[in-house]
Design an enzyme around this catalytic site. Structure first.
Site, PDB file in Angstrom:
ATOM      1  N   ASP A   9      -5.316 -16.268   7.395  1.00 45.51           N
ATOM      2  CA  ASP A   9      -3.956 -16.803   7.570  1.00 45.51           C
ATOM      3  C   ASP A   9      -3.451 -16.319   8.932  1.00 45.51           C
ATOM      4  O   ASP A   9      -3.262 -15.116   9.143  1.00 45.51           O
ATOM      5  CB  ASP A   9      -3.084 -16.266   6.443  1.00 45.51           C
ATOM      6  N   ILE A  10      -3.225 -17.240   9.852  1.00 47.68           N
ATOM      7  CA  ILE A  10      -2.888 -16.867  11.227  1.00 47.68           C
ATOM      8  C   ILE A  10      -1.563 -16.107  11.319  1.00 47.68           C
ATOM      9  O   ILE A  10      -1.354 -15.347  12.263  1.00 47.68           O
ATOM     10  CB  ILE A  10      -2.900 -18.124  12.141  1.00 47.68           C
ATOM     11  N   ASN A  23       4.517 -30.198  16.292  1.00 47.99           N
ATOM     12  CA  ASN A  23       4.719 -31.618  16.640  1.00 47.99           C
ATOM     13  C   ASN A  23       5.636 -31.647  17.859  1.00 47.99           C
ATOM     14  O   ASN A  23       6.153 -30.621  18.293  1.00 47.99           O
ATOM     15  CB  ASN A  23       5.309 -32.405  15.461  1.00 47.99           C
ATOM     16  N   GLY A  31       2.264 -27.552   6.962  1.00 47.12           N
ATOM     17  CA  GLY A  31       1.016 -26.934   7.398  1.00 47.12           C
ATOM     18  C   GLY A  31       1.223 -25.581   8.055  1.00 47.12           C
ATOM     19  O   GLY A  31       2.074 -24.784   7.654  1.00 47.12           O
ATOM     20  N   ASP A  33       2.419 -24.944  10.945  1.00 45.38           N
ATOM     21  CA  ASP A  33       3.743 -24.909  11.594  1.00 45.38           C
ATOM     22  C   ASP A  33       4.798 -24.353  10.615  1.00 45.38           C
ATOM     23  O   ASP A  33       5.562 -23.430  10.953  1.00 45.38           O
ATOM     24  CB  ASP A  33       4.088 -26.340  12.038  1.00 45.38           C
ATOM     25  N   SER A 116      -4.799 -30.126  14.988  1.00 47.44           N
ATOM     26  CA  SER A 116      -4.938 -31.579  14.719  1.00 47.44           C
ATOM     27  C   SER A 116      -5.861 -31.956  13.564  1.00 47.44           C
ATOM     28  O   SER A 116      -5.984 -33.152  13.272  1.00 47.44           O
ATOM     29  CB  SER A 116      -5.390 -32.359  15.972  1.00 47.44           C
ATOM     30  N   THR A 117      -6.516 -30.988  12.906  1.00 43.99           N
ATOM     31  CA  THR A 117      -7.464 -31.378  11.843  1.00 43.99           C
ATOM     32  C   THR A 117      -6.845 -31.378  10.442  1.00 43.99           C
ATOM     33  O   THR A 117      -7.547 -31.609   9.462  1.00 43.99           O
ATOM     34  CB  THR A 117      -8.722 -30.477  11.839  1.00 43.99           C
ATOM     35  N   VAL A 119      -2.883 -32.690   8.920  1.00 43.19           N
ATOM     36  CA  VAL A 119      -2.212 -33.994   8.716  1.00 43.19           C
ATOM     37  C   VAL A 119      -2.395 -34.932   9.908  1.00 43.19           C
ATOM     38  O   VAL A 119      -2.182 -36.134   9.763  1.00 43.19           O
ATOM     39  CB  VAL A 119      -0.711 -33.847   8.376  1.00 43.19           C
ATOM     40  N   TYR A 120      -2.846 -34.421  11.067  1.00 50.19           N
ATOM     41  CA  TYR A 120      -3.102 -35.298  12.215  1.00 50.19           C
ATOM     42  C   TYR A 120      -4.498 -35.935  12.175  1.00 50.19           C
ATOM     43  O   TYR A 120      -4.811 -36.790  13.020  1.00 50.19           O
ATOM     44  CB  TYR A 120      -2.861 -34.568  13.539  1.00 50.19           C
TER      45      TYR A 120
HETATM   46  N1  AR6 Z   1      -3.239 -20.124   9.069  1.00 47.35           N
HETATM   47  C1  AR6 Z   1      -4.236 -20.787   9.695  1.00 47.35           C
HETATM   48  N2  AR6 Z   1      -4.451 -22.112   9.535  1.00 47.35           N
HETATM   49  C2  AR6 Z   1      -3.624 -22.771   8.703  1.00 47.35           C
HETATM   50  C3  AR6 Z   1      -2.552 -22.165   8.005  1.00 47.35           C
HETATM   51  C4  AR6 Z   1      -2.374 -20.768   8.225  1.00 47.35           C
HETATM   52  N3  AR6 Z   1      -1.385 -20.088   7.632  1.00 47.35           N
HETATM   53  N4  AR6 Z   1      -1.927 -23.124   7.261  1.00 47.35           N
HETATM   54  C5  AR6 Z   1      -2.588 -24.278   7.449  1.00 47.35           C
HETATM   55  N5  AR6 Z   1      -3.619 -24.080   8.308  1.00 47.35           N
HETATM   56  P1  AR6 Z   1      -1.868 -28.853  10.151  1.00 47.35           P
HETATM   57  P2  AR6 Z   1      -2.072 -30.663  12.496  1.00 47.35           P
HETATM   58  C6  AR6 Z   1      -4.627 -25.018   8.804  1.00 47.35           C
HETATM   59  O1  AR6 Z   1      -1.680 -30.016   9.246  1.00 47.35           O
HETATM   60  O2  AR6 Z   1      -3.185 -31.429  11.879  1.00 47.35           O
HETATM   61  C7  AR6 Z   1       2.820 -30.067  10.868  1.00 47.35           C
HETATM   62  O3  AR6 Z   1       3.706 -30.652   9.960  1.00 47.35           O
HETATM   63  C8  AR6 Z   1      -4.873 -26.299   8.033  1.00 47.35           C
HETATM   64  O4  AR6 Z   1      -5.637 -26.033   6.851  1.00 47.35           O
HETATM   65  O5  AR6 Z   1      -1.015 -27.665   9.965  1.00 47.35           O
HETATM   66  O6  AR6 Z   1      -2.200 -30.262  13.936  1.00 47.35           O
HETATM   67  C9  AR6 Z   1       3.356 -30.074  12.287  1.00 47.35           C
HETATM   68  O7  AR6 Z   1       4.760 -29.945  12.319  1.00 47.35           O
HETATM   69  C10 AR6 Z   1      -5.650 -27.101   9.050  1.00 47.35           C
HETATM   70  O8  AR6 Z   1      -7.014 -26.679   9.049  1.00 47.35           O
HETATM   71  O9  AR6 Z   1      -1.723 -29.285  11.715  1.00 47.35           O
HETATM   72  C11 AR6 Z   1       2.925 -31.418  12.792  1.00 47.35           C
HETATM   73  O10 AR6 Z   1       3.844 -32.433  12.423  1.00 47.35           O
HETATM   74  C12 AR6 Z   1      -5.012 -26.665  10.378  1.00 47.35           C
HETATM   75  O11 AR6 Z   1      -4.242 -25.497  10.076  1.00 47.35           O
HETATM   76  C13 AR6 Z   1       1.598 -31.638  12.103  1.00 47.35           C
HETATM   77  O12 AR6 Z   1       1.635 -30.844  10.927  1.00 47.35           O
HETATM   78  C14 AR6 Z   1      -4.100 -27.712  11.006  1.00 47.35           C
HETATM   79  O13 AR6 Z   1      -3.408 -28.434  10.013  1.00 47.35           O
HETATM   80  C15 AR6 Z   1       0.443 -31.163  12.945  1.00 47.35           C
HETATM   81  O14 AR6 Z   1      -0.768 -31.533  12.313  1.00 47.35           O
END
Ligand code: AR6
Length: 168
Positions: A9-10, A23, A31, A33, A116-117, A119-120
């Protein structure tokens, strides 16, 4: 090798800077963020409001507030739209510009999520290749950077980044 792949967990990383897969509004979301904003506290959102957003592939830095990390680098990665909309270049820009702004603020340890991997919907295997190649190039040109860690939330993501490092 100064590039590490870890599962975790980052928001728990006590590094100079963690990167947020944000975003373009920089005003939070789901996610990673959402997790970063929850852990940092509402002062993070207050500082983000002063930044007036960010273009895809660029990066802006804030303090880390209640996080163990000193800074948060916010970068909006590209939304996957089939692969013919400059997605690969924009994802590389996110990694390179995040490292550059962290470096300019004196950061020598940086942790990334898999930008980006989620919801993007950027394809994981290709995203992992872009991430590790871009980070490796930066490390070659910045020998004083101590460590860059890819923090993978789930095991499938961790395994994809391990494979990408082997392909380097
Ligand atoms: N630590 C590390 N990685 C994580 C954590 C965490 N605590 N939580 C989730 N991930 P995403 P995106 C991983 O969807 O695709 C947001 O709503 C997750 O499992 O967070 O770049 C923003 O506001 C996945 O592998 O980011 C934007 O609108 C990775 O982080 C949108 O999502 C990225 O997933 C950005 O989408």
């Amino acid at each position: 090798m100064k590039l590490s792949i870890e599962q975790g967990d980052i928001t728990t990383y006590a590094v100079d800077a963690i990167v947020n897969a944000a975003n373009c509004s920089l005003l939070g979301g789901g996610g990673v963020d959402g997790a970063i904003h929850r852990a940092a506290g509402k002062q993070l959102l207050a500082e983000c409001r002063t930044l007036h957003g960010c273009e895809t592939g660029k990066a802006k830095i804030t303090k880390g507030y209640q996080l163990p990390a000193k800074y948060v680098v916010h970068t909006p990665g590209p939304i996957w739209r089939g692969g013919n909309h400059n997605e690969a270049q924009l994802l590389a820009n996110s990694y390179r510009n995040s490292l550059a702004v962290a470096w300019e603020h004196g950061c020598r340890t940086v942790a990334f999520p898999s930008i980006s991997t989620g919801v993007y919907h950027f394809p994981l295997e290709q995203a992992a290749d872009i991430a590790v190649q871009t980070i490796a190039q930066f490390l070659q040109t910045h020998p004083d950077m101590e460590r860059v860690t890819m923090v993978c939330f789930d095991h499938a993501t961790y395994q994809a980044y391990e494979r990408a490092v082997k392909r380097l």
